[in-house]
Design an enzyme around this catalytic site. Structure first.
Site, PDB file in Angstrom:
ATOM      1  N   GLU A   1      62.106   4.196 -77.753  1.00 25.11           N
ATOM      2  CA  GLU A   1      61.036   4.526 -78.716  1.00 25.11           C
ATOM      3  C   GLU A   1      60.882   3.414 -79.758  1.00 25.11           C
ATOM      4  O   GLU A   1      59.778   3.114 -80.204  1.00 25.11           O
ATOM      5  CB  GLU A   1      61.313   5.857 -79.425  1.00 25.11           C
TER       6      GLU A   1
ATOM      7  N   HIS B   1      61.530  10.287 -70.125  1.00 27.28           N
ATOM      8  CA  HIS B   1      61.922  11.086 -71.287  1.00 27.28           C
ATOM      9  C   HIS B   1      61.550  12.559 -71.090  1.00 27.28           C
ATOM     10  O   HIS B   1      62.340  13.452 -71.394  1.00 27.28           O
ATOM     11  CB  HIS B   1      61.255  10.566 -72.568  1.00 27.28           C
TER      12      HIS B   1
ATOM     13  N   TYR C   1      53.458  -1.715 -80.681  1.00 29.19           N
ATOM     14  CA  TYR C   1      52.228  -1.474 -81.463  1.00 29.19           C
ATOM     15  C   TYR C   1      52.074  -2.536 -82.551  1.00 29.19           C
ATOM     16  O   TYR C   1      50.979  -3.045 -82.791  1.00 29.19           O
ATOM     17  CB  TYR C   1      52.224  -0.064 -82.069  1.00 29.19           C
TER      18      TYR C   1
ATOM     19  N   GLU D   1      55.731  13.917 -75.922  1.00 31.98           N
ATOM     20  CA  GLU D   1      55.936  12.834 -74.956  1.00 31.98           C
ATOM     21  C   GLU D   1      55.129  13.013 -73.673  1.00 31.98           C
ATOM     22  O   GLU D   1      54.858  12.039 -72.977  1.00 31.98           O
ATOM     23  CB  GLU D   1      57.426  12.725 -74.592  1.00 31.98           C
TER      24      GLU D   1
ATOM     25  N   ASP E   1      55.840   7.876 -81.857  1.00 29.05           N
ATOM     26  CA  ASP E   1      57.046   7.168 -81.438  1.00 29.05           C
ATOM     27  C   ASP E   1      58.034   7.007 -82.588  1.00 29.05           C
ATOM     28  O   ASP E   1      59.247   7.043 -82.368  1.00 29.05           O
ATOM     29  CB  ASP E   1      56.690   5.799 -80.837  1.00 29.05           C
TER      30      ASP E   1
END
Ligand code: ZN
Ligand code: ZN
Length: 345
Positions: A117, A221, A124, A184, A87
């Site tokens: 993104e 995406h 995370y 992706e 990402d």
């Protein structure tokens, strides 16, 4: 043929551009006067996906993480480490491609894509800062340097991106988009499968909810880049050749081999209830899907059906309509920023 960067302003060019690349565009963005009829619906869908990690209550996951097996914890962290690198570079790649699209609406879509993104990376950090120590979080964000299998995969994607950045030809742009579809639309997927497997067993549901939001974004995406790829071939049919098809199929085969190697390492036979062979078949299945979406032959004979049927319920969640996360978990995971569950700890 070289691809040229978009002009910041062109007084004599039309607002709806004359070409997807190397076209003429005033650079004015008027959604009712754009080159491609699919751009505005895509814009609406991308905005409709808006979410932030702040909405997710992590308190159950915080309690559950130490109760996972060591192998589950290891896979959890390794997969987040992998996603974090993908990402991160994706944010940058989107911006670089955008510079060469001679259409203001496609530039706009790329900017929203890049913003999403950024949110993925935020999630995370948010998950890791909730469930682990700062040291573990930092080490997880460094797996891309320290794990050889991961390094091989990443180098493979980056090469496709780098060739385009260093020498922006039509051919390199097209091939970099193939690598984008792999990033992706394939390299995320065995990771997604792992998180959905946990959620199916009522584990780490908040983390999986976030993964589901990410999955939902990535589907848009992938579709956007596939449309761009096809429009380029449409406008420059001299690049729509059998040689290119053969080349792309080879790239996908190599990607699938790397993904399978990675999945074998982090999932293998170590995760109770998640059959490694199914994950491998799932990788081949998705490789076929992506290659076919680009308009090419499927690289793997057979593998026409999703071998992990249960995963559909997780992959295809449309928050507007229903369903799984909504019923089972989101009534307690979606909370206000002020009440994100940390007080309970
Ligand atoms: Zn992403
Ligand atoms: Zn993406």
């Amino acid at each position: 043929m070289q691809v040229h960067e978009r002009n910041i302003m062109d007084k004599t060019a039309p607002n709806a551009s004359t070409g997807i690349i190397n076209g003429r565009s005033s650079n004015i963005l008027n959604w009712d006067d754009v080159r491609f009829s699919w751009a505005y619906p895509k814009y609406k869908k991308m905005l409709g996906n808006f979410w932030t990690p702040f909405e997710i209550n992590m308190s159950n996951d915080v309690k559950q993480f130490p109760e996972l097996t060591k192998d589950e914890q290891n896979a959890f962290l390794k997969i987040i480490g992998l996603l974090a690198l993908l990402d991160s570079i994706q944010t940058d790649y989107a911006g670089r491609v955008a510079d060469y699209l001679t259409d203001s609406s496609l530039n706009a879509l790329m900017i929203i894509l890049a913003q999403q993104e950024v949110v993925h990376n935020h999630s995370y950090s948010y998950v890791l800062s909730s469930i682990t120590t700062k040291d573990v979080q930092d080490a997880t964000f460094d797996f891309w340097r320290t794990e050889p299998t991961l390094e091989k995969r990443n180098d493979f994607v980056i090469k496709g991106y780098r060739d385009f950045i260093e020498n922006p030809t039509v051919d390199h742009l097209l091939t970099s988009i193939v690598h984008d579809i792999i990033l992706e639309g394939l390299f995320f997927y065995s990771g997604f499968a792992f998180f959905y497997h946990l959620a199916r067993n009522q584990k780490m549901v908040a983390s999986s909810t976030m993964i589901n939001y990410i999955n939902r974004d990535e589907q848009l995406h992938v579709d956007l880049f596939i449309k761009i790829y096809k429009e380029i071939l449409n406008e420059f049919p001299e690049y729509d050749t059998k040689e290119r098809e053969a080349q792309v199929i080879e790239i996908f085969k190599e990607a699938a081999a790397l993904e399978v190697e990675w999945a074998r390492e982090v999932i293998g036979d170590k995760i109770d209830g998640l059959d490694y062979e199914d994950v491998e078949d799932y990788v081949y299945f998705y490789t076929n899907v992506r290659c076919n979406q680009l308009g090419y032959e499927r690289p793997f004979e057979g593998y026409r059906k999703n071998p992990m049927k249960w995963i559909k319920a997780y992959e295809d969640v449309d928050m507007g309509k229903t369903d799984f996360f909504e019923q089972k978990s989101r009534q307690y995971v979606k909370v206000n920023v002020e009440d994100n569950g940390f007080d309970e700890l």
